[in-house]
Design a protein around this motif. Structure first.
Motif, PDB file in Angstrom:
ATOM      1  N   ASP A  13       0.818  -1.208   0.000  1.00 41.91           N
ATOM      2  CA  ASP A  13       0.000   0.000   0.000  1.00 41.91           C
ATOM      3  C   ASP A  13       0.859   1.269   0.000  1.00 41.91           C
ATOM      4  O   ASP A  13       0.789   2.079  -0.912  1.00 41.91           O
ATOM      5  N   ILE A  14       1.686   1.436   1.030  1.00 41.82           N
ATOM      6  CA  ILE A  14       2.325   2.725   1.274  1.00 41.82           C
ATOM      7  C   ILE A  14       3.792   2.536   1.656  1.00 41.82           C
ATOM      8  O   ILE A  14       4.137   1.654   2.449  1.00 41.82           O
ATOM      9  N   CYS A  15       4.631   3.398   1.118  1.00 47.81           N
ATOM     10  CA  CYS A  15       6.021   3.486   1.537  1.00 47.81           C
ATOM     11  C   CYS A  15       6.242   4.858   2.167  1.00 47.81           C
ATOM     12  O   CYS A  15       5.903   5.881   1.573  1.00 47.81           O
ATOM     13  N   ILE A  16       6.782   4.873   3.360  1.00 44.68           N
ATOM     14  CA  ILE A  16       7.031   6.096   4.111  1.00 44.68           C
ATOM     15  C   ILE A  16       8.523   6.380   4.109  1.00 44.68           C
ATOM     16  O   ILE A  16       9.325   5.542   4.545  1.00 44.68           O
ATOM     17  N   LEU A  17       8.928   7.545   3.617  1.00 40.36           N
ATOM     18  CA  LEU A  17      10.333   7.928   3.648  1.00 40.36           C
ATOM     19  C   LEU A  17      10.595   8.764   4.901  1.00 40.36           C
ATOM     20  O   LEU A  17      10.045   9.851   5.058  1.00 40.36           O
ATOM     21  N   ASN A  18      11.424   8.246   5.758  1.00 40.45           N
ATOM     22  CA  ASN A  18      11.685   8.865   7.057  1.00 40.45           C
ATOM     23  C   ASN A  18      12.974   9.681   6.997  1.00 40.45           C
ATOM     24  O   ASN A  18      14.056   9.211   7.316  1.00 40.45           O
ATOM     25  N   PHE A  19      12.829  10.937   6.567  1.00 41.74           N
ATOM     26  CA  PHE A  19      13.971  11.842   6.527  1.00 41.74           C
ATOM     27  C   PHE A  19      14.232  12.490   7.887  1.00 41.74           C
ATOM     28  O   PHE A  19      15.370  12.647   8.301  1.00 41.74           O
ATOM     29  N   ASN A  20      13.159  12.915   8.563  1.00 43.25           N
ATOM     30  CA  ASN A  20      13.373  13.634   9.830  1.00 43.25           C
ATOM     31  C   ASN A  20      12.286  13.352  10.868  1.00 43.25           C
ATOM     32  O   ASN A  20      11.931  14.218  11.651  1.00 43.25           O
ATOM     33  N   HIS A  21      11.756  12.119  10.856  1.00 46.17           N
ATOM     34  CA  HIS A  21      10.804  11.648  11.875  1.00 46.17           C
ATOM     35  C   HIS A  21       9.459  12.377  11.824  1.00 46.17           C
ATOM     36  O   HIS A  21       8.697  12.338  12.790  1.00 46.17           O
ATOM     37  N   ILE A  28      11.253   3.514   5.120  1.00 49.44           N
ATOM     38  CA  ILE A  28      12.651   3.551   4.702  1.00 49.44           C
ATOM     39  C   ILE A  28      13.329   4.682   5.469  1.00 49.44           C
ATOM     40  O   ILE A  28      12.971   5.849   5.320  1.00 49.44           O
ATOM     41  N   ASP A  29      14.285   4.333   6.293  1.00 49.98           N
ATOM     42  CA  ASP A  29      14.967   5.332   7.113  1.00 49.98           C
ATOM     43  C   ASP A  29      16.058   6.035   6.327  1.00 49.98           C
ATOM     44  O   ASP A  29      16.961   5.397   5.775  1.00 49.98           O
ATOM     45  N   LEU A  30      15.968   7.362   6.281  1.00 48.87           N
ATOM     46  CA  LEU A  30      16.942   8.197   5.588  1.00 48.87           C
ATOM     47  C   LEU A  30      17.448   9.321   6.491  1.00 48.87           C
ATOM     48  O   LEU A  30      18.135  10.225   6.031  1.00 48.87           O
ATOM     49  N   TYR A  31      17.109   9.235   7.776  1.00 47.62           N
ATOM     50  CA  TYR A  31      17.403  10.345   8.679  1.00 47.62           C
ATOM     51  C   TYR A  31      18.892  10.496   8.982  1.00 47.62           C
ATOM     52  O   TYR A  31      19.320  11.530   9.502  1.00 47.62           O
ATOM     53  N   ASP A  32      19.685   9.478   8.677  1.00 53.75           N
ATOM     54  CA  ASP A  32      21.116   9.576   8.946  1.00 53.75           C
ATOM     55  C   ASP A  32      21.883  10.302   7.842  1.00 53.75           C
ATOM     56  O   ASP A  32      23.079  10.572   7.979  1.00 53.75           O
ATOM     57  N   LEU A  33      21.203  10.641   6.751  1.00 52.57           N
ATOM     58  CA  LEU A  33      21.859  11.322   5.639  1.00 52.57           C
ATOM     59  C   LEU A  33      22.018  12.811   5.940  1.00 52.57           C
ATOM     60  O   LEU A  33      21.121  13.437   6.488  1.00 52.57           O
ATOM     61  N   LYS A  34      23.129  13.363   5.521  1.00 56.76           N
ATOM     62  CA  LYS A  34      23.406  14.772   5.762  1.00 56.76           C
ATOM     63  C   LYS A  34      23.243  15.580   4.469  1.00 56.76           C
ATOM     64  O   LYS A  34      23.438  15.070   3.370  1.00 56.76           O
ATOM     65  N   ASN A  35      22.895  16.842   4.620  1.00 58.80           N
ATOM     66  CA  ASN A  35      22.828  17.781   3.489  1.00 58.80           C
ATOM     67  C   ASN A  35      21.915  17.282   2.370  1.00 58.80           C
ATOM     68  O   ASN A  35      22.288  17.272   1.200  1.00 58.80           O
ATOM     69  N   VAL A  36      20.700  16.867   2.749  1.00 58.97           N
ATOM     70  CA  VAL A  36      19.747  16.383   1.739  1.00 58.97           C
ATOM     71  C   VAL A  36      18.481  17.239   1.677  1.00 58.97           C
ATOM     72  O   VAL A  36      17.610  16.997   0.842  1.00 58.97           O
ATOM     73  N   SER A  37      18.362  18.227   2.549  1.00 56.66           N
ATOM     74  CA  SER A  37      17.187  19.093   2.532  1.00 56.66           C
ATOM     75  C   SER A  37      17.339  20.161   1.446  1.00 56.66           C
ATOM     76  O   SER A  37      18.316  20.909   1.435  1.00 56.66           O
ATOM     77  N   PHE A  82       4.979   8.430   0.517  1.00 58.20           N
ATOM     78  CA  PHE A  82       4.962   9.699   1.249  1.00 58.20           C
ATOM     79  C   PHE A  82       6.409  10.138   1.473  1.00 58.20           C
ATOM     80  O   PHE A  82       7.211   9.419   2.071  1.00 58.20           O
ATOM     81  N   ILE A  83       6.732  11.336   0.966  1.00 57.65           N
ATOM     82  CA  ILE A  83       8.126  11.779   0.846  1.00 57.65           C
ATOM     83  C   ILE A  83       8.550  12.738   1.952  1.00 57.65           C
ATOM     84  O   ILE A  83       9.713  13.072   2.060  1.00 57.65           O
ATOM     85  N   ASP A  84       7.620  13.178   2.828  1.00 58.57           N
ATOM     86  CA  ASP A  84       7.976  14.112   3.906  1.00 58.57           C
ATOM     87  C   ASP A  84       7.767  15.550   3.437  1.00 58.57           C
ATOM     88  O   ASP A  84       6.854  15.855   2.681  1.00 58.57           O
ATOM     89  N   SER A  85       8.640  16.454   3.846  1.00 59.87           N
ATOM     90  CA  SER A  85       8.545  17.866   3.479  1.00 59.87           C
ATOM     91  C   SER A  85       8.782  18.047   1.978  1.00 59.87           C
ATOM     92  O   SER A  85       9.436  17.227   1.325  1.00 59.87           O
ATOM     93  N   GLY A  86       8.271  19.155   1.446  1.00 55.50           N
ATOM     94  CA  GLY A  86       8.544  19.495   0.050  1.00 55.50           C
ATOM     95  C   GLY A  86      10.019  19.704  -0.225  1.00 55.50           C
ATOM     96  O   GLY A  86      10.449  19.721  -1.384  1.00 55.50           O
ATOM     97  N   ASN A  87      10.818  19.846   0.826  1.00 57.95           N
ATOM     98  CA  ASN A  87      12.267  19.966   0.666  1.00 57.95           C
ATOM     99  C   ASN A  87      12.876  18.734   0.002  1.00 57.95           C
ATOM    100  O   ASN A  87      13.996  18.797  -0.511  1.00 57.95           O
TER     101      ASN A  87
END
Length: 254
Positions: A3-11, A27-36, A61-66
């Motif tokens: 159904d849904i994939c959630i991209l976790n950039f900043n919780h 999918i956890d991506l919060y450990d990545l730097k300089n991606v906003s 769901f991709i998080d912020s428009g950033n």
């Protein structure tokens, strides 16, 4: 297909529950730097690897428009002609300030430059002035319905008959008014009810090959908690709109 994939950039989504009764993957991506807002090619390749099976989930769901540039990576996985329908208050077709970086403001332009399968981009809800600033060489590839034009009650069902390829939908919630959604960018004036009408009329007779949604409020926003409550409701409503369209499509194709 899940159904849904959630991209976790900043919780951002941890305190939302719109997806928790669905079949979902995080999918956890919060450990990545300089991606906003911006992302270099090296980090983009790291994200590519983490998204290796994202096409198995119809809704992302991709998080912020950033992080809207993630749509560029998702579209890379489509290997047949398609049309991108973009609900967004911005065209995301601005030249990048830094040529070597991907950004949330240039990903549509880069998709048109790099993706051999994209045939058209339908822009819905943009500012008129941003549409007018699109480079001339791209204008044959885009169909524009500005925020101002939408208020004229256009007959979307007639327009949709002119689309003869599968559709990928990308929704940035900054296309919505700031009562029904809270983003980190300037926002448009569409209501969720108007979004529903346009979405269903465009999509009802077409194959939808994927959907992504962004435009949530970043956690470092001072009003994050209040914004998150509003965005949880708008995310749930968008899922309801998608489900209603799917039901209509199935009824029309029995």
């Amino acid at each position: 297909m899940g159904d849904i994939c959630i991209l976790n950039f900043n919780h951002t989504y941890e305190n939302q529950d719109f997806y928790k009764k669905k079949d979902y993957k995080i999918i956890d991506l919060y450990d990545l730097k300089n991606v906003s807002r911006y992302c270099d090619e090296k980090t983009l390749n790291i994200i590519r690897k983490k998204l290796y099976d994202i096409e198995n989930y119809k809704i992302k769901f991709i998080d912020s428009g950033n992080y809207h540039y993630i749509s560029y990576l998702i579209l890379e996985k489509i290997k047949k002609p398609f049309v991108l329908v973009l609900f967004d208050h911005h065209t995301d077709m601005q030249p990048s300030y830094f040529e070597e970086l991907m950004s949330c403001g240039c990903w549509v332009k880069k998709t048109l430059d790099d993706n051999e399968y994209i045939e058209k981009v339908v822009l819905i809800g943009n500012k008129e002035e941003l549409i007018n600033s699109v480079e001339e060489k791209y204008k044959s590839k885009i169909i524009c319905f500005s925020e101002e034009y939408i208020k004229d009650n256009y007959k979307w069902e007639e327009f949709s008959l002119n689309i003869d390829k599968p559709i990928y939908i990308s929704i940035d919630k900054d296309v919505l008014n700031n009562y029904e959604s809270k983003t980190d960018w300037d926002q448009g004036s569409l209501t969720l009810e108007e979004l529903k009408k346009i979405y269903i009329n465009i999509c009802a007779n077409h194959t939808i090959i994927g959907i992504d949604i962004c435009g949530d409020s970043a956690v470092n926003n001072d009003l994050f908690s209040e914004n998150n409550t509003i965005n949880n409701k708008s995310n749930k409503k968008i899922l309801d709109i998608i489900a209603e369209e799917e039901s209509i499509y199935e009824s029309n194709n029995i």
